[in-house]
Design a protein around this motif. Structure first.
Motif, PDB file in Angstrom:
ATOM      1  N   ARG A 109       0.740  -1.324   0.082  1.00 12.26           N
ATOM      2  CA  ARG A 109      -0.174  -0.017   0.046  1.00 12.26           C
ATOM      3  C   ARG A 109       0.905   1.186  -0.020  1.00 12.26           C
ATOM      4  O   ARG A 109       1.956   1.356   0.527  1.00 12.26           O
ATOM      5  N   ASP A 110       0.363   2.307  -0.746  1.00  9.55           N
ATOM      6  CA  ASP A 110       1.035   3.506  -0.714  1.00  9.55           C
ATOM      7  C   ASP A 110       0.001   4.376  -0.923  1.00  9.55           C
ATOM      8  O   ASP A 110      -0.628   5.013  -2.104  1.00  9.55           O
ATOM      9  N   GLY A 111      -0.498   4.934   0.310  1.00 11.60           N
ATOM     10  CA  GLY A 111      -1.810   5.935   0.170  1.00 11.60           C
ATOM     11  C   GLY A 111      -3.069   5.475  -0.455  1.00 11.60           C
ATOM     12  O   GLY A 111      -3.379   4.372  -0.016  1.00 11.60           O
ATOM     13  N   ASN A 112      -3.471   6.044  -1.389  1.00 14.10           N
ATOM     14  CA  ASN A 112      -4.726   5.414  -1.949  1.00 14.10           C
ATOM     15  C   ASN A 112      -4.442   4.437  -3.130  1.00 14.10           C
ATOM     16  O   ASN A 112      -5.250   4.041  -3.781  1.00 14.10           O
ATOM     17  N   GLU A 113      -3.274   3.952  -3.343  1.00 15.85           N
ATOM     18  CA  GLU A 113      -2.947   2.976  -4.354  1.00 15.85           C
ATOM     19  C   GLU A 113      -2.181   1.832  -3.802  1.00 15.85           C
ATOM     20  O   GLU A 113      -1.788   1.759  -2.674  1.00 15.85           O
ATOM     21  N   LEU A 114      -2.208   0.713  -4.660  1.00 16.80           N
ATOM     22  CA  LEU A 114      -1.262  -0.417  -4.367  1.00 16.80           C
ATOM     23  C   LEU A 114      -0.142  -0.287  -5.317  1.00 16.80           C
ATOM     24  O   LEU A 114      -0.310   0.225  -6.505  1.00 16.80           O
ATOM     25  N   VAL A 115       0.986  -0.766  -5.002  1.00 16.76           N
ATOM     26  CA  VAL A 115       2.226  -1.003  -5.805  1.00 16.76           C
ATOM     27  C   VAL A 115       2.557  -2.427  -5.980  1.00 16.76           C
ATOM     28  O   VAL A 115       2.871  -3.101  -5.085  1.00 16.76           O
ATOM     29  N   HIS A 116       2.660  -2.994  -7.178  1.00 12.52           N
ATOM     30  CA  HIS A 116       2.802  -4.237  -7.327  1.00 12.52           C
ATOM     31  C   HIS A 116       4.455  -4.485  -7.134  1.00 12.52           C
ATOM     32  O   HIS A 116       5.417  -3.656  -7.923  1.00 12.52           O
ATOM     33  N   VAL A 117       5.081  -5.187  -6.359  1.00 18.97           N
ATOM     34  CA  VAL A 117       6.286  -5.442  -6.021  1.00 18.97           C
ATOM     35  C   VAL A 117       7.117  -6.961  -6.515  1.00 18.97           C
ATOM     36  O   VAL A 117       7.971  -6.935  -6.725  1.00 18.97           O
ATOM     37  N   MET A 118       6.051  -7.949  -6.822  1.00 20.07           N
ATOM     38  CA  MET A 118       6.291  -9.170  -6.991  1.00 20.07           C
ATOM     39  C   MET A 118       5.138  -9.843  -8.041  1.00 20.07           C
ATOM     40  O   MET A 118       4.120  -9.863  -7.713  1.00 20.07           O
ATOM     41  N   ARG A 119       5.452 -10.315  -9.136  1.00 24.44           N
ATOM     42  CA  ARG A 119       4.498 -11.012 -10.092  1.00 24.44           C
ATOM     43  C   ARG A 119       5.249 -12.389 -10.483  1.00 24.44           C
ATOM     44  O   ARG A 119       6.344 -12.688 -10.648  1.00 24.44           O
ATOM     45  N   VAL A 132       6.414  -5.085 -12.667  1.00 22.71           N
ATOM     46  CA  VAL A 132       6.587  -4.658 -11.143  1.00 22.71           C
ATOM     47  C   VAL A 132       6.669  -3.067 -11.376  1.00 22.71           C
ATOM     48  O   VAL A 132       7.407  -2.306 -11.809  1.00 22.71           O
ATOM     49  N   GLY A 133       6.008  -2.382 -10.036  1.00 17.63           N
ATOM     50  CA  GLY A 133       5.964  -0.992 -10.071  1.00 17.63           C
ATOM     51  C   GLY A 133       4.591  -0.282 -10.561  1.00 17.63           C
ATOM     52  O   GLY A 133       4.306   0.825 -10.416  1.00 17.63           O
ATOM     53  N   ARG A 134       3.897  -1.316 -11.236  1.00 17.27           N
ATOM     54  CA  ARG A 134       2.626  -0.787 -11.662  1.00 17.27           C
ATOM     55  C   ARG A 134       1.776  -0.546 -10.507  1.00 17.27           C
ATOM     56  O   ARG A 134       1.593  -1.123  -9.461  1.00 17.27           O
ATOM     57  N   ARG A 135       1.214   0.769 -10.519  1.00 19.80           N
ATOM     58  CA  ARG A 135       0.234   1.276  -9.393  1.00 19.80           C
ATOM     59  C   ARG A 135      -1.335   1.061  -9.967  1.00 19.80           C
ATOM     60  O   ARG A 135      -1.605   1.323 -11.117  1.00 19.80           O
ATOM     61  N   VAL A 136      -2.115   0.548  -8.927  1.00 16.51           N
ATOM     62  CA  VAL A 136      -3.445   0.517  -8.952  1.00 16.51           C
ATOM     63  C   VAL A 136      -4.307   0.871  -8.081  1.00 16.51           C
ATOM     64  O   VAL A 136      -3.793   1.069  -6.745  1.00 16.51           O
ATOM     65  N   PRO A 137      -5.256   1.561  -8.284  1.00 11.89           N
ATOM     66  CA  PRO A 137      -6.294   2.177  -6.950  1.00 11.89           C
ATOM     67  C   PRO A 137      -6.785   1.173  -6.184  1.00 11.89           C
ATOM     68  O   PRO A 137      -6.775  -0.185  -6.212  1.00 11.89           O
ATOM     69  N   LEU A 138      -7.040   1.791  -5.097  1.00 11.11           N
ATOM     70  CA  LEU A 138      -7.521   0.743  -4.055  1.00 11.11           C
ATOM     71  C   LEU A 138      -8.966   0.512  -4.010  1.00 11.11           C
ATOM     72  O   LEU A 138      -9.480  -0.575  -3.718  1.00 11.11           O
TER      73      LEU A 138
END
Length: 256
Positions: A109-119, A132-138
């Protein structure tokens, strides 16, 4: 930009140059860096030169255009290498991938988003969606709603009030009432289910990764193709595997 006395303006300007590449479709000219960063030509040129010298940018000798350098990957590598959560969950994710045959992701979690760190992928998909690094909304992703389900009702209302609930697809829920209803389901079930709301053609499950106090600092995701599964069938098949993986992690890290 912060006005705190501890803030170093020159460092902030260097990051403004790097941030230009968030919106870039390709390499950037010095003029484009000026436009995106708001720096004048002299400053943009000096910061770009310095970042090239340090390996965080590269300049094409023929076109004189800039791109991100491999120094950026050094930071990513060391982030993942030293992050205890990622290290602890990676073998569990591998087991989950083998058990389900589906795409497995870990996000923080980073604020109102999630950041993918492992796929961990098993099927071909859209290139950008797999990085990796793609940001998606909560609010419209399974992992995001799982994270939101760990909030109290008052915290949830406050969180949603600070979000812009935009539609990513025709099926995205964009009212706080509708999102809250799905978050409640996630709270009751221990996982969230999203079909075609963030990416058309994708069905996904998400469960929160929590600390010892029950605070969510990330999510584990299982995702597949919505043209092959209904949401109900996908959850019935794969939610038990996801919940088992979360339980396995919590047993290994009871005081995390």
């Amino acid at each position: 930009m912060t006005t705190n006395a501890l803030y170093v303006g020159s460092v902030g300007k260097a990051f403004r140059v790097l941030d230009c590449f968030k919106v870039a479709a390709g390499d950037l000219s010095l003029t484009e860096i000026m436009e995106h960063s708001g720096l004048d030509k002299s400053a943009a040129q000096r910061y770009a030169y310095t970042l090239c010298a340090e390996g965080y940018l590269e300049q094409n000798p023929q076109t004189r255009r800039y791109r991100l350098g491999t120094g950026m990957l050094n930071l990513t590598f060391h982030f993942l290498r030293t992050h205890a959560l990622v290290e602890a969950l990676n073998p569990i994710m591998l087991d989950l991938s083998q058990a389900t045959g589906e795409k497995i992701s870990l996000s923080l979690r980073d604020g109102n988003e999630l950041v993918h760190v492992m796929r961990h992928q098993t099927q071909t998909e859209h290139y950008h969606a797999s990085l990796v690094g793609r940001r998606v909304p909560l609010y419209c992703t399974a992992g995001g709603r799982a994270v939101l389900s760990r909030l109290s009702e008052a915290e949830l209302s406050s969180q949603l009030a600070g979000m812009e609930l935009s539609a990513y697809t025709p099926k995205t829920l964009t009212t706080a009432k509708a999102v809250k209803a799905e978050v409640k389901k996630a709270r009751d079930q221990g996982y969230a289910l999203v079909v075609d709301e963030f990416i058309l053609g994708e069905v996904s499950l998400g469960a929160a990764v929590t600390d010892a106090q029950g605070q969510a600092y990330g999510a584990l995701h299982v995702a597949g193709a919505s043209n092959a599964w209904s949401g109900e069938a996908y959850a019935a098949k794969f939610a038990p595997f996801l919940l088992q993986a979360i339980a396995q992690f919590q047993r290994r890290n009871p005081t995390d």
